[in-house]
Design an enzyme around this catalytic site. Sequence first.
Site, mmCIF file in Angstrom:
data_model
loop_
_atom_site.group_PDB
_atom_site.id
_atom_site.type_symbol
_atom_site.label_atom_id
_atom_site.label_comp_id
_atom_site.label_asym_id
_atom_site.label_seq_id
_atom_site.Cartn_x
_atom_site.Cartn_y
_atom_site.Cartn_z
ATOM 1 N N TYR A 112 32.903 27.966 36.972
ATOM 2 C CA TYR A 112 33.187 29.622 36.758
ATOM 3 C C TYR A 112 34.273 30.169 37.454
ATOM 4 O O TYR A 112 34.244 29.740 38.741
ATOM 5 C CB TYR A 112 31.913 30.315 36.931
ATOM 6 C CG TYR A 112 32.204 31.601 36.523
ATOM 7 C CD1 TYR A 112 31.898 31.996 34.951
ATOM 8 C CD2 TYR A 112 32.423 32.566 37.491
ATOM 9 C CE1 TYR A 112 32.234 33.271 34.762
ATOM 10 C CE2 TYR A 112 32.500 33.940 37.102
ATOM 11 C CZ TYR A 112 32.370 34.464 35.724
ATOM 12 O OH TYR A 112 32.689 35.526 35.446
ATOM 13 N N TRP A 114 37.854 32.864 37.640
ATOM 14 C CA TRP A 114 39.073 33.801 36.765
ATOM 15 C C TRP A 114 40.402 32.907 36.810
ATOM 16 O O TRP A 114 41.407 33.245 36.359
ATOM 17 C CB TRP A 114 39.260 35.085 37.406
ATOM 18 C CG TRP A 114 38.528 36.359 36.630
ATOM 19 C CD1 TRP A 114 37.139 35.909 36.244
ATOM 20 C CD2 TRP A 114 38.923 37.323 35.896
ATOM 21 N NE1 TRP A 114 36.571 37.088 35.488
ATOM 22 C CE2 TRP A 114 37.900 37.788 35.374
ATOM 23 C CE3 TRP A 114 40.364 37.918 35.746
ATOM 24 C CZ2 TRP A 114 38.044 39.066 34.529
ATOM 25 C CZ3 TRP A 114 40.478 38.801 35.045
ATOM 26 C CH2 TRP A 114 39.395 39.481 34.384
#
Length: 763
Positions: A112, A114
């Site tokens: 996980y 960005w």
Amino acid sequence: MNAPPRLKPHSSHWGVFSAGWRDGTLVVEPHPGDPDPNPLLQNFPDALRHRARVAQPMVRRGWLERGPGKDDRRGRDEFIPMAWDKVLDLLAGELARVRDVHGAGAIFGGSYGWSSAGRFHHAQSQVHRFLNTALGGYVKSVNSYSAGASAVILPHFLGPFEAVSRRNVTWDQVVAHTEICVAFGGMALKNSMVASGGVSRHVERQSMVAAAARGCAFVNVSPLRDDLPTEAGAEWIAPVPGTDTAMMLGMAHTLLAEGLHDAAFIERYCSGWEVFEAYLTGRADGVAKTADWAAAICGVPADTIAGLARRMAGKRSLIVLAHSLQRAEHGEQPIWMAGVLAAMLGQIGLPGGGYNYALGSIAHYGKRHNAVPTAALPQGKNGVGAFIPVARISDMLLNPGAPFDYDGKRMEYPDIRLVYWAGGNPFHHHQDLNRLRRAFAAVETLVVHEIAWTATARHADIVLPTTMTLEREDIGAAPTDPLMVAMHRIAEPFGEARDDFDIFAELAERLGQREAFTEGRDARGWLRHLYAATQKGLEAKGLPAPSFDEFWEAGFMTLPQGEDDGGILRAFRDDPDGAALPTRTGRIQLSSETIAGFGYADCPGHPAWLAQQDAPAADRPLWLVANQPATRLHSQFDFGGHSNGAKRRGREVMRVHPSDAASRGIADGDIVRLFNARGACLATAAVSEDVRAGVVQLPTGAWYDPEDPEDAQALCVHGNPNVLTRDVGTSSLAQGCTGQLTSVEVERFTGNLPPIRAFDPPG
Ligand SMILES: Nc1nc2c(c(=O)[nH]1)N[C@H]1C(S)=C(S)[C@@H](COP(=O)(O)OP(=O)(O)OC[C@H]3O[C@@H](n4cnc5c(=O)[nH]c(N)nc54)[C@H](O)[C@@H]3O)O[C@H]1N2
Ligand SMILES: Nc1nc2c(c(=O)[nH]1)N[C@H]1C(S)=C(S)[C@@H](COP(=O)(O)OP(=O)(O)OC[C@H]3O[C@@H](n4cnc5c(=O)[nH]c(N)nc54)[C@H](O)[C@@H]3O)O[C@H]1N2
Ligand SMILES: [Mo]
């Protein structure tokens, strides 16, 4: 005279910009068409060549000497530099070992995070594609830290997450139609200046100003005054954190008791009213959820609660909920209750009215959608079916084989041996970092690709240095921004850094799967290939469709956008039978037999007020709001000028109300220690009337910096609030992240001030 340097186009989560070199200095200029450029762009110049960058492949000494295995030395061991060829051989061998001995289901590749904005070099897509094509798959994670609870509860009662957040009310509709916008958690400009994939125009500020000028009232329901911009003339109501559901129930009760609710809307468009109404009125449990009842829980006067409900009735009202509200224990409840309140007001589906989840939380909501596809890297087929809700990572690593609940299913945690991370920072995003350290000690191998020495990289066994976005070519595109960007290379790779793609191609080669991973393309070849989807889309619409080379030379391309049509909620309002909602009853579900049937005490069959276990108590009397930072995106470029420049005395800033500061002898600028049973960190106090009394705010993102890495409960000297937050799911339904709120005590720190070492490379 020298000609001014030609700045080249690029894009980031902070917006579209151009960059280049002037007298040896990196210059970053926002896109000229951006009405409100994001200052976070100014983290780039100092960050690009910062000492915190990873310069060469590194292997942890203990792993190298003793081989893969559980090891609590992770995070405090030495690193040994290694040549690329050698480290890639070593890693390919370890990946093959784990696959052959334990199967691909022993690899956790959720990864996980960005990462960066370009759509091809998006690290999470790259690692997923690699694990699928070269190893047969991996255990994945579902949902996000952003919206773990809402992603699961919204489809039960209203519709898919995307439809209710992104394809709903636009800023244009707010400007033209909304009469009163009540924003729980606010609509902070600091948040809406960020979007994955990058946007070219930040329109939120001007939209709120224009709506306010027309007469739209904005109400900021939040523990922080600045969660809505002053330009919008917002009124501030500050409930006790975590009590919004009670406040909304008090509003709903007022509407019902005074006959101000829209009974016809409920009759035509909703199901399950009786069950909810029995709870609201107290027929079910003997407690009427009146405004007075709510006032005692929320710390907001009953008149304010009832008055707000009355002001919304009969008007074009819009209810907005920030993501933050559901990033807390029982985070499902405010999401559902807001939908019920909006249904009672009867505005759902009207322009500028109803309920828009997370409008203003992020820059790509509230906008029209592109009408042609944009680049996305295909991730291949995952041969492993197992998954976890994303924030259950420590639980999984610490309890292999243990059962857990998720959305009506009883599941089991897989037995993970190897964890592969590229493009995310669990020491930023996860809760209870001391527990995360124990979880990472329980794996056999931890591999991290990073641009910089994050705490996650420091806990890895193998650290591979990757290029950052400015060092590569890519395509920048966001689903709701019409500007597609040819992201040119601005700088040479740092040290020995390689692209994630090149690293995976080399590993795939060693695993005999290069062709499957690369399909015979290099990075430029992939950009051409991914661009073709957009070109075909334009051709199909009979629009000019420039070649890849023309696009690349021009630097930008404007894409056609779809209508501002209100999405599925408008269609449903216009034709409730023909365009029924994709819920079980086809209606807005004010209560749910499905959820009731799960039998979860922590998520009953209708929205309900449930107190948080982690609420303040005698030894931890203050609420801590651990929200998104204004000066960076998460932990990215915390070492950049804009982020570091806003710290005080080198530490993250904690805001505290004057009354709470005075009672603790804390003055503005003092170093403070925040602590609870899980951990402690330092920060610099800013005394401010802009936080509710009883609440302190410490944003996320300062890099975890343990004073003594040998100490299992080390003090973080820099101000990372995740040493304090609690690692529990929102409920048995969604198991989402609950990092936004916890409870702490704060005291003046009088010891010797430890140095900040988070940005010094190890060794
Ligand atoms: N307490 C608390 N915790 C929270 C939250 C909260 O409200 N409170 N919010 C949560 C939310 S909403 C989110 S989304 C998460 C965010 O958590 P993350 O997305 O994990 O945070 P980032 O700092 O964006 O991590 C991205 C990492 O990728 C690295 N990176 C950048 N470019 C590249 C690249 O090209 N290749 C590789 N390999 N790496 C790259 C960066 O250096 C950085 O370390 O945090 C969550 N955590
Ligand atoms: N500058 C910047 N912008 C970002 C990000 C970033 O890291 N930096 N991250 C991006 C990401 S990934 C996401 S998911 C979004 C996140 O969007 P959000 O999660 O909504 O953002 P936060 O700033 O964490 O929270 C918004 C506000 O909610 C308020 N709040 C907290 N608890 C409560 C409560 O119980 N009740 C009420 N009424 N209010 C409460 C806090 O005062 C907080 O400032 O932001 C995005 N934008
Ligand atoms: Mo997020």
